[in-house]
Design a protein around this motif. Sequence first.
Motif, PDB file in Angstrom:
ATOM      1  N   SER A   1      40.606 -20.048  -4.566  1.00  0.00           N
ATOM      2  CA  SER A   1      41.157 -20.262  -5.785  1.00  0.00           C
ATOM      3  C   SER A   1      41.117 -19.140  -6.565  1.00  0.00           C
ATOM      4  O   SER A   1      40.907 -18.099  -6.248  1.00  0.00           O
ATOM      5  N   ASP A   2      41.453 -19.405  -7.992  1.00  0.00           N
ATOM      6  CA  ASP A   2      41.270 -18.335  -8.911  1.00  0.00           C
ATOM      7  C   ASP A   2      40.350 -18.530  -9.827  1.00  0.00           C
ATOM      8  O   ASP A   2      40.368 -17.922 -10.987  1.00  0.00           O
TER       9      ASP A   2
ATOM     10  N   LYS B   1      35.210 -12.892  -5.452  1.00  0.00           N
ATOM     11  CA  LYS B   1      36.587 -12.505  -4.968  1.00  0.00           C
ATOM     12  C   LYS B   1      37.266 -13.651  -4.936  1.00  0.00           C
ATOM     13  O   LYS B   1      37.198 -14.237  -4.060  1.00  0.00           O
ATOM     14  N   PHE B   2      38.330 -13.618  -5.802  1.00  0.00           N
ATOM     15  CA  PHE B   2      39.050 -14.789  -5.959  1.00  0.00           C
ATOM     16  C   PHE B   2      40.402 -14.606  -5.097  1.00  0.00           C
ATOM     17  O   PHE B   2      40.584 -13.309  -4.785  1.00  0.00           O
ATOM     18  N   ASN B   3      40.977 -15.754  -4.873  1.00  0.00           N
ATOM     19  CA  ASN B   3      42.251 -15.686  -4.127  1.00  0.00           C
ATOM     20  C   ASN B   3      41.947 -15.141  -2.718  1.00  0.00           C
ATOM     21  O   ASN B   3      42.970 -14.458  -2.132  1.00  0.00           O
ATOM     22  N   GLN B   4      41.058 -15.442  -2.250  1.00  0.00           N
ATOM     23  CA  GLN B   4      40.723 -14.593  -0.687  1.00  0.00           C
ATOM     24  C   GLN B   4      40.477 -16.170  -0.053  1.00  0.00           C
ATOM     25  O   GLN B   4      39.431 -16.820   0.049  1.00  0.00           O
ATOM     26  N   SER B   5      41.482 -16.467   0.782  1.00  0.00           N
ATOM     27  CA  SER B   5      41.445 -17.882   1.607  1.00  0.00           C
ATOM     28  C   SER B   5      41.058 -17.203   3.023  1.00  0.00           C
ATOM     29  O   SER B   5      41.763 -16.479   3.741  1.00  0.00           O
ATOM     30  N   VAL B   6      40.111 -17.666   3.257  1.00  0.00           N
ATOM     31  CA  VAL B   6      39.346 -17.388   4.531  1.00  0.00           C
ATOM     32  C   VAL B   6      40.413 -18.187   5.745  1.00  0.00           C
ATOM     33  O   VAL B   6      40.288 -19.273   5.899  1.00  0.00           O
TER      34      VAL B   6
END
Length: 400
Positions: free
Chosen positions: A45-46, A105-110
Amino acid sequence: MGSCKKDNLFMKFAGPIIVGAGPSGIAVAACLKEQGIPSLVLERSDCIASLWQYKTYDRLKLHLPKQFCELPLFGYPKNFPKYPSKKQFVSYMEAYANHFEIKPKFNQSVTTAEFDSETGVWRVETQDSVYESRWLVVATGENAEAVVPEIQGIERFEGVVRHTSEYKSGCEFKGQRVLVVGCGNSGMEVSLDLCRYNASPFMVVRNSVHVLPREMFGMTTFGIAMALLKWLPLKVVDRLILFMANLTLGNTDKLGLRRPKTGPLELKNATGKTPVLDTGALSLIKSGNIKVVEQGVREITRNGAKFMDGQEIAFDSIVLATGYKSNVPFWLKGSDFFTNDGMPKTPFPNGWKGENGLYTVGFTRRGLLGTTCDALKIANEVTRQWRPLNGDSKHEFRSK
């Protein structure tokens, strides 16, 4: 740093990679930071604590007193009430991250994380980057994804259907007849909230449920239980808690809220099923403002629902208070540490450590107390491995 296939950004990180910037992930990062060990927190998420910020209802407060919900090394402000609100808890989380200078670190979808046995590192891929580290901390927790049950006919219902992850307040449902599917803490509190907006909730109670007063005789129920457990066996404490609850609340079976045969603490430890801590819904059930439906839903119709006993009731809207689940099986590959349901196979208190530098936090089914316990263990374990390589970590944390 360079590029790899798919033109993704590539980074090999010295410290642990932590997946998830909720309370669990931030707690581990803080404990590592206190030892002088860097970490990389990846968050889809952000913001931090995105479940709390985006997917909880407005009236939510901590169900337990704040002293049982502190993260390690940094307490709540003294002016916070006994049960902090959603807004206050989020502000605490933000202050916590700022205090320890944790910058996820946002907006990093594993999308995948897998151990490479040849290089001895964990390879973590997101939508645009690849990261590698000797250590991987799974901190996405028990409540990563909403559980939306398959109910026959729900697609043809003409009213609003909301999971509690999308429910904010009863304002949207003023004056409506609302079917609430689920009778846990969320189902009870949503039903209570609906009443405050002159709606008529019908709460489906298919299974047995423990309802306990949040406080008894001027003390918190959880605090009483924790104190008694220092001196008495768990089953004895369960019997005492239920005896006091019956004195305070009366026989909930008569209200359609059948108690399980297993005591509330034993059931919580065995299955993770949390007892409902009453914040006012029970009095509205007694008065008839919240109606209990003891039959399961057989089918949703265009304008209501049919139940297992054959009765049919009209509704304007439906709220699914059906909980959440782990999403670990979708992205953690090549490890048999987790069950198909995304929970560690090894139960608490030993479910925090896997093989090859794999750790988990937020899967204890014991709330933030469990998170604190595991975060400290993980930091100590990584510190012992870090010292021979770097020699600059601080003292070891000791359990209280």
